[in-house]
Design a protein around this motif. Structure first.
Motif, PDB file in Angstrom:
ATOM      1  N   ASP A 126      -8.508   6.192 -20.386  1.00 14.98           N
ATOM      2  CA  ASP A 126      -9.730   5.840 -21.103  1.00 14.98           C
ATOM      3  C   ASP A 126     -10.920   6.095 -20.188  1.00 14.98           C
ATOM      4  O   ASP A 126     -11.224   5.295 -19.294  1.00 14.98           O
ATOM      5  N   LEU A 127     -11.605   7.216 -20.366  1.00 12.59           N
ATOM      6  CA  LEU A 127     -12.679   7.634 -19.471  1.00 12.59           C
ATOM      7  C   LEU A 127     -13.880   6.690 -19.504  1.00 12.59           C
ATOM      8  O   LEU A 127     -14.642   6.611 -18.540  1.00 12.59           O
ATOM      9  N   ALA A 128     -14.042   5.958 -20.605  1.00 11.46           N
ATOM     10  CA  ALA A 128     -15.173   5.030 -20.713  1.00 11.46           C
ATOM     11  C   ALA A 128     -14.964   3.773 -19.884  1.00 11.46           C
ATOM     12  O   ALA A 128     -15.917   3.040 -19.612  1.00 11.46           O
ATOM     13  N   ASN A 129     -13.716   3.498 -19.471  1.00 11.13           N
ATOM     14  CA  ASN A 129     -13.413   2.295 -18.687  1.00 11.13           C
ATOM     15  C   ASN A 129     -12.710   2.643 -17.382  1.00 11.13           C
ATOM     16  O   ASN A 129     -11.934   1.847 -16.847  1.00 11.13           O
ATOM     17  N   GLN A 130     -13.010   3.831 -16.871  1.00 11.11           N
ATOM     18  CA  GLN A 130     -12.444   4.300 -15.611  1.00 11.11           C
ATOM     19  C   GLN A 130     -13.526   4.200 -14.530  1.00 11.11           C
ATOM     20  O   GLN A 130     -14.566   4.834 -14.619  1.00 11.11           O
ATOM     21  N   LEU A 131     -13.272   3.380 -13.520  1.00 10.99           N
ATOM     22  CA  LEU A 131     -14.241   3.160 -12.443  1.00 10.99           C
ATOM     23  C   LEU A 131     -14.159   4.305 -11.448  1.00 10.99           C
ATOM     24  O   LEU A 131     -13.144   4.475 -10.772  1.00 10.99           O
ATOM     25  N   SER A 132     -15.211   5.108 -11.367  1.00 10.79           N
ATOM     26  CA  SER A 132     -15.184   6.261 -10.472  1.00 10.79           C
ATOM     27  C   SER A 132     -16.248   6.147  -9.388  1.00 10.79           C
ATOM     28  O   SER A 132     -17.226   5.408  -9.520  1.00 10.79           O
ATOM     29  N   LEU A 133     -16.068   6.905  -8.322  1.00 15.74           N
ATOM     30  CA  LEU A 133     -16.770   6.689  -7.055  1.00 15.74           C
ATOM     31  C   LEU A 133     -18.290   6.689  -7.138  1.00 15.74           C
ATOM     32  O   LEU A 133     -18.960   6.013  -6.347  1.00 15.74           O
ATOM     33  N   SER A 134     -18.883   7.426  -8.074  1.00 11.74           N
ATOM     34  CA  SER A 134     -20.344   7.452  -8.147  1.00 11.74           C
ATOM     35  C   SER A 134     -20.930   6.093  -8.517  1.00 11.74           C
ATOM     36  O   SER A 134     -22.134   5.875  -8.332  1.00 11.74           O
ATOM     37  N   ASN A 135     -20.092   5.166  -9.025  1.00 10.51           N
ATOM     38  CA  ASN A 135     -20.619   3.829  -9.294  1.00 10.51           C
ATOM     39  C   ASN A 135     -21.113   3.170  -8.018  1.00 10.51           C
ATOM     40  O   ASN A 135     -22.076   2.395  -8.050  1.00 10.51           O
ATOM     41  N   SER A 136     -20.483   3.469  -6.883  1.00  8.40           N
ATOM     42  CA  SER A 136     -20.978   2.900  -5.629  1.00  8.40           C
ATOM     43  C   SER A 136     -22.343   3.496  -5.281  1.00  8.40           C
ATOM     44  O   SER A 136     -23.229   2.789  -4.796  1.00  8.40           O
ATOM     45  N   TYR A 137     -22.545   4.771  -5.556  1.00  8.82           N
ATOM     46  CA  TYR A 137     -23.835   5.414  -5.325  1.00  8.82           C
ATOM     47  C   TYR A 137     -24.891   4.908  -6.312  1.00  8.82           C
ATOM     48  O   TYR A 137     -26.073   4.829  -5.980  1.00  8.82           O
TER      49      TYR A 137
END
Length: 240
Positions: A126-137
């Motif tokens: 589920d791509l809408a609920n996948q935490l990916s690295l740019s969230n830290s940026y």
């Protein structure tokens, strides 16, 4: 700086007008389905050919758009520094409108969704609920409110609690894809541990009232350097 500004404008306008880079239906930057900011798709040929093919599924990746949002903010700052009030106001207006649009389409209530699917990708997650690295940026890109930043930080802390590893809050992707271009879950950018995530989390924690978490990140990172003499690009879950 004054000499550079037209080139910066040209670059940003390219992103916002070229049909291979811009989705008019949502007014967001788009790309093929990569893992966050990486440059290969889920196909072996993309290891040596980065061409956008006609049948490649497209989507709006949050990191592209938060980066673009921050660029608009900085354009306003630079024009203000140069004393060009009209240009500064123009970019400040673009920044405000675009920030609102990014949050409208890409914020899922806890963090920024990996992709807004424009074409169905069928990648098994589920791509809408996948935490990916740019969230830290995204913590440091003038797009998220302090409350949003704290929710993002809490999502990363929760990831460590869920998995129990010393560096599991520095994962680049969660949940990982079962397999992406030959990389199994937890390998390389398909969920490996990156200390560039840690750095951004630490800055965001200190800036948004979670100083205890910022100190904890710095202590764990410092201990890793002390033990191994360096920080590597990516690690597995065991810290190797």
């Amino acid at each position: 700086l004054k000499k550079a500004m037209p080139k910066l404008e040209k670059g940003l306008n390219y992103i916002m007008t070229d049909p291979t880079r811009w989705d008019k239906s949502h007014n967001l930057a788009k790309r093929v389905y990569t893992i966050d900011t990486w440059d290969f798709i889920n196909a072996p040929y993309s290891g040596f050919d980065r061409t956008i093919m006609p049948d490649n599924p497209m989507g709006a990746m949050h990191g592209d758009n938060t980066g673009l949002c921050n660029a608009m903010y900085l354009m306003g700052q630079m024009y203000s520094h140069l004393g060009d009030k009209a240009a500064a106001e123009k970019w400040n207006k673009k920044y405000g409108e675009f920030k609102e649009n990014v949050n409208k389409h890409l914020w899922n209530g806890r963090f920024y969704k990996h992709y807004l699917e424009l074409d169905k990708a069928n990648l098994g997650v589920d791509l809408a609920n996948q935490l990916s690295l740019s969230n830290s940026y995204n913590l440091n890109r003038n797009v998220a409110s302090p409350q949003q930043c704290r929710l993002i930080l809490q999502s990363y802390r929760r990831m460590r609690e869920n998995y129990g590893g010393l560096y599991d809050d520095f994962r680049t992707l969660d949940p990982s894809f079962p397999v992406f271009n030959g990389y199994k879950a937890g390998r390389y950018t398909n969920g490996g541990v990156g200390f560039y995530v840690a750095g951004q989390l630490a800055v965001g924690a200190f800036e948004n009232g979670m100083e205890d978490y910022g100190v904890d990140i710095l202590m764990r990172t410092g201990n890793k350097v002390y033990k191994t003499g360096k920080i590597s690009f990516l690690y597995d879950y065991a810290g190797n």
